[in-house]
Design a protein around this motif. Sequence first.
Motif, mmCIF file in Angstrom:
data_model
loop_
_atom_site.group_PDB
_atom_site.id
_atom_site.type_symbol
_atom_site.label_atom_id
_atom_site.label_comp_id
_atom_site.label_asym_id
_atom_site.label_seq_id
_atom_site.Cartn_x
_atom_site.Cartn_y
_atom_site.Cartn_z
ATOM 1 N N PRO A 135 -31.751 -27.602 62.644
ATOM 2 C CA PRO A 135 -33.081 -28.006 63.116
ATOM 3 C C PRO A 135 -33.025 -28.889 64.375
ATOM 4 N N HIS A 136 -31.843 -29.388 64.716
ATOM 5 C CA HIS A 136 -31.670 -30.238 65.894
ATOM 6 C C HIS A 136 -30.881 -29.543 66.996
ATOM 7 N N GLY A 137 -30.593 -28.265 66.838
ATOM 8 C CA GLY A 137 -29.821 -27.523 67.829
ATOM 9 C C GLY A 137 -28.407 -27.244 67.348
ATOM 10 N N TYR A 138 -27.619 -26.664 68.214
ATOM 11 C CA TYR A 138 -26.243 -26.297 67.843
ATOM 12 C C TYR A 138 -25.396 -27.526 67.557
ATOM 13 N N ARG A 139 -24.533 -27.375 66.549
ATOM 14 C CA ARG A 139 -23.634 -28.459 66.171
ATOM 15 C C ARG A 139 -22.249 -28.317 66.787
ATOM 16 N N SER A 140 -21.939 -27.123 67.319
ATOM 17 C CA SER A 140 -20.597 -26.873 67.838
ATOM 18 C C SER A 140 -20.668 -26.257 69.228
ATOM 19 N N ARG A 141 -19.712 -26.673 70.066
ATOM 20 C CA ARG A 141 -19.638 -26.171 71.448
ATOM 21 C C ARG A 141 -18.181 -26.105 71.870
ATOM 22 N N THR A 142 -17.797 -24.956 72.440
ATOM 23 C CA THR A 142 -16.450 -24.768 72.978
ATOM 24 C C THR A 142 -16.577 -24.111 74.343
ATOM 25 N N THR A 143 -15.866 -24.629 75.333
ATOM 26 C CA THR A 143 -15.886 -24.072 76.680
ATOM 27 C C THR A 143 -14.472 -23.752 77.128
ATOM 28 N N VAL A 144 -14.293 -22.567 77.721
ATOM 29 C CA VAL A 144 -13.002 -22.184 78.299
ATOM 30 C C VAL A 144 -13.247 -21.619 79.697
ATOM 31 N N SER A 145 -12.233 -21.707 80.530
ATOM 32 C CA SER A 145 -12.291 -21.094 81.856
ATOM 33 C C SER A 145 -12.063 -19.603 81.723
ATOM 34 N N PHE A 146 -12.631 -18.829 82.665
ATOM 35 C CA PHE A 146 -12.366 -17.396 82.682
ATOM 36 C C PHE A 146 -10.846 -17.195 82.672
ATOM 37 N N GLY A 147 -10.404 -16.242 81.894
ATOM 38 C CA GLY A 147 -8.982 -15.951 81.768
ATOM 39 C C GLY A 147 -8.383 -16.511 80.492
ATOM 40 N N GLU A 148 -9.043 -17.494 79.877
ATOM 41 C CA GLU A 148 -8.573 -18.074 78.618
ATOM 42 C C GLU A 148 -9.270 -17.398 77.443
ATOM 43 N N PRO A 149 -8.603 -17.351 76.296
ATOM 44 C CA PRO A 149 -9.252 -16.769 75.113
ATOM 45 C C PRO A 149 -10.327 -17.710 74.568
ATOM 46 N N LEU A 150 -11.394 -17.117 74.033
ATOM 47 C CA LEU A 150 -12.489 -17.895 73.458
ATOM 48 C C LEU A 150 -12.681 -17.479 72.014
ATOM 49 N N HIS A 151 -12.560 -18.436 71.101
ATOM 50 C CA HIS A 151 -12.816 -18.161 69.682
ATOM 51 C C HIS A 151 -14.328 -18.133 69.462
ATOM 52 N N VAL A 152 -14.797 -17.042 68.845
ATOM 53 C CA VAL A 152 -16.206 -16.902 68.465
ATOM 54 C C VAL A 152 -16.245 -16.945 66.936
ATOM 55 N N PRO A 153 -16.912 -17.954 66.371
ATOM 56 C CA PRO A 153 -16.903 -18.133 64.918
ATOM 57 C C PRO A 153 -17.723 -17.080 64.179
ATOM 58 N N GLU A 154 -17.736 -17.182 62.863
ATOM 59 C CA GLU A 154 -18.531 -16.292 62.020
ATOM 60 C C GLU A 154 -19.995 -16.343 62.468
ATOM 61 N N PRO A 155 -20.685 -15.256 62.400
ATOM 62 C CA PRO A 155 -20.355 -14.049 61.645
ATOM 63 C C PRO A 155 -19.468 -13.058 62.402
ATOM 64 N N PHE A 156 -18.858 -13.482 63.506
ATOM 65 C CA PHE A 156 -17.990 -12.597 64.279
ATOM 66 C C PHE A 156 -16.515 -12.829 63.950
ATOM 67 N N GLY A 157 -16.081 -14.059 63.913
ATOM 68 C CA GLY A 157 -14.706 -14.386 63.559
ATOM 69 C C GLY A 157 -13.698 -13.662 64.423
#
Length: 165
Positions: A135-157
């Motif tokens: 209700p207050h917005g997203y609780r998690s944030r991850t930033t990577v530069s182009f070329g680095e792998p990015l973890h996308v959490p569930e429901p994608f995992g």
Amino acid sequence: MNTPDGFRAELIRGKIVVSPWSKLRYYRRMRALREQLQNHAPDGHVADVAPFLFRFPSAARAYGPDLFVADEAAFEADGRHADGAALSLVGEFTSVSTKDADWTDKLDVYGLLVPVYLVVDMQGSEITCFSDPSPHGYRSRTTVSFGEPLHVPEPFGCVIDSSGF
């Protein structure tokens, strides 16, 4: 609403905002991201870049994301606007004209409902993953530069390969 060729309309803060469609050079990145996400989408969900508006009645807004993953059943309804609750992921590719809305207005609205929001910052060469809406917005944030792998959490995992971005 009929818009000029090459433009789309969104409802942002109660105002109709007309902006150009993405630049051609964005296509390869959009396709790469869509293909990776489709392989990990929740059952019954489709990843696409088609021009559809998703409505968010509680915020009195409707957005046409650059990329989305949504329950395919949402497209069986009558009308021109899909239910924002059908979204499992939204991806926005920033441009000079849309960057502010992608990082503020859309972040606020998506952060209440959409499980994952990806901001592909084309000017900063970074991709940010927001997750865990509340209700207050997203609780998690991850930033990577182009070329680095990015973890996308569930429901994608999954991990997004941004090396081609």
